[in-house]
Design an enzyme around this catalytic site. Structure first.
Site, mmCIF file in Angstrom:
data_model
loop_
_atom_site.group_PDB
_atom_site.id
_atom_site.type_symbol
_atom_site.label_atom_id
_atom_site.label_comp_id
_atom_site.label_asym_id
_atom_site.label_seq_id
_atom_site.Cartn_x
_atom_site.Cartn_y
_atom_site.Cartn_z
ATOM 1 N N GLU A 59 43.429 39.803 39.393
ATOM 2 C CA GLU A 59 44.782 39.273 39.503
ATOM 3 C C GLU A 59 45.708 40.368 40.043
ATOM 4 O O GLU A 59 46.209 41.193 39.257
ATOM 5 C CB GLU A 59 45.296 38.832 38.132
ATOM 6 N N GLU A 113 50.554 41.214 31.954
ATOM 7 C CA GLU A 113 51.756 41.004 31.137
ATOM 8 C C GLU A 113 51.637 41.714 29.797
ATOM 9 O O GLU A 113 52.653 42.020 29.160
ATOM 10 C CB GLU A 113 52.007 39.493 30.970
ATOM 11 N N GLY A 147 47.983 30.188 35.883
ATOM 12 C CA GLY A 147 49.137 30.279 34.992
ATOM 13 C C GLY A 147 50.043 29.078 35.172
ATOM 14 O O GLY A 147 49.769 27.984 34.671
ATOM 15 N N GLY A 148 51.121 29.267 35.901
ATOM 16 C CA GLY A 148 52.163 28.243 36.073
ATOM 17 C C GLY A 148 51.640 26.843 36.365
ATOM 18 O O GLY A 148 52.083 25.863 35.736
ATOM 19 N N TRP A 194 48.159 29.181 29.518
ATOM 20 C CA TRP A 194 49.500 28.605 29.321
ATOM 21 C C TRP A 194 50.564 29.658 29.016
ATOM 22 O O TRP A 194 51.756 29.346 28.949
ATOM 23 C CB TRP A 194 49.471 27.599 28.171
HETATM 24 P P1 PGA Z 1 50.232 32.363 37.833
HETATM 25 O O1 PGA Z 1 49.612 33.237 36.640
HETATM 26 O O2 PGA Z 1 49.159 31.345 38.221
HETATM 27 O O3 PGA Z 1 51.453 31.716 37.245
HETATM 28 O O4 PGA Z 1 50.540 33.287 38.939
HETATM 29 C C1 PGA Z 1 48.288 33.663 36.665
HETATM 30 C C2 PGA Z 1 47.996 34.518 35.464
HETATM 31 O O5 PGA Z 1 48.866 35.287 35.045
HETATM 32 O O6 PGA Z 1 46.890 34.454 34.884
#
Ligand code: PGA
Length: 228
Positions: free
Chosen positions: A152, A87, A209-210, A8
Site C-alpha cells: 500500500e 495509519e 478501504g473507502g 472498514w
Molecule cells: P483506501 O484504503 O482504499 O481508502 O485507499 C486502503 C487501505 O488503507 O487499506
C-alpha cells in the site's frame, strides 16, 4: 477467484449499520474487517466471508490497558488481522513493534496481513528508492507461515491516486522474491481500477478501504475479482 479484504477502518458508526454492511458484503471471496466493537455482532451474521481485525497486541495477557491479544481475537472467530497499516505506523508503531505483533499473531494461528508501502517522498525518488524502502520494511521477517503482505503506497491511501498497476505488480514481485507469500495491493481501489490490478498474476487480491463502505461499489468489485 481473487479475494477482496474490506478494511472498514473506524467505520461505520453504529452496530446496526455494521451488521447491515456485513450482510451485504458476506461473500466467499470477501474478508470483512470491522472495528473491534463490531467483531462479535458481525461474526454472528456472517455465513461465507471470514472475519478480520484491524490490530492486535503481542502479549498474551496482563496489564496492557487498551490492548487486545491474539487469543482473544481467535476466540471471537477472527481469522485475519491487519498489522503495520500506515495509519497505525503514523500513530507511532515502528518496525520493532510490528515484528513482535507479526510473530505473536502468526504463532497464535491468525493470518497476518502485513502492510508495507513507501511515502510520497520516496516514490518521487524512483523505483530503486521504493525497492530499498520495502526491503527494509520486510527485513525482520523470518517465517512465511500464516502471512500475507499488502503493498500500500502511503500516497495512494484514501487519496484517489492509485499506483500504476505495472508498478504495483513490480513491487509485488519484489516482495515475493524476498518472502514467497500472497501479495495484495491497496490504495484508492474501486470498481473502475480493480481489474487493472487483479489481472496481474503477482497480485492475489485487494485491501479495500473507502470503497468497502459502499456495499454496491464493493459488490461491483467482488464481481470483477470473481473473474480472476
Ligand atoms: P483506501 O484504503 O482504499 O481508502 O485507499 C486502503 C487501505 O488503507 O487499506
Amino acid at each position: 477467484m481473487k479475494t477482496l479484504f474490506a478494511n472498514w477502518k473506524m467505520n461505520p458508526q453504529s452496530e446496526p449499520e455494521a451488521v447491515k454492511l456485513a450482510r451485504a458484503e458476506d461473500l466467499k471471496n470477501a474478508v470483512i474487517i470491522p472495528p473491534f466493537p463490531f467483531l462479535g455482532p458481525v461474526k454472528k451474521i456472517l455465513k461465507q466471508a471470514p472475519l478480520g481485525a484491524q490490530n492486535v497486541f503481542y502479549e498474551e495477557k496482563g496489564a496492557y490497558t487498551g490492548e487486545v491479544s491474539p487469543a482473544m481475537l481467535k476466540k471471537l472467530g477472527v481469522r485475519y488481522v491487519i498489522i503495520g497499516h500506515s495509519e497505525r505506523r503514523r500513530l507511532g508503531e515502528d518496525d520493532a513493534m510490528i515484528a513482535k505483533k507479526v510473530s505473536a499473531a502468526t504463532a497464535a494461528g491468525l493470518i497476518v496481513i502485513l502492510c508495507v508501502g513507501e511515502p510520497a517522498g520516496i516514490y518521487k525518488k524512483g523505483n530503486r528508492a521504493t525497492e530499498l524502502f520495502i526491503r527494509k520494511q520486510l527485513r525482520f521477517l523470518k517465517n512465511k507461515k500464516n502471512l500475507i503482505v499488502a503493498y500500500e503506497p502511503i500516497w495512494a491511501i484514501g487519496t484517489g491516486k492509485n499506483a500504476h498497476p505495472e508498478d504495483a505488480a513490480r513491487v509485488a514481485q519484489l516482495i515475493k522474491s524476498i518472502i514467497s507469500v500472497p501479495v495484495l495491493y491497496g490504495g484508492s481501489t474501486n470498481s473502475k481500477n480493480a481489474k487493472s490490478f487483479l489481472e496481474k498474476k503477482e497480485i492475489s487480491g485487494l485491501l479495500v478501504g473507502g470503497a468497502s463502505l459502499d456495499a454496491k461499489e464493493f459488490l461491483r468489485m467482488i464481481k470483477i475479482a470473481e473473474r480472476f
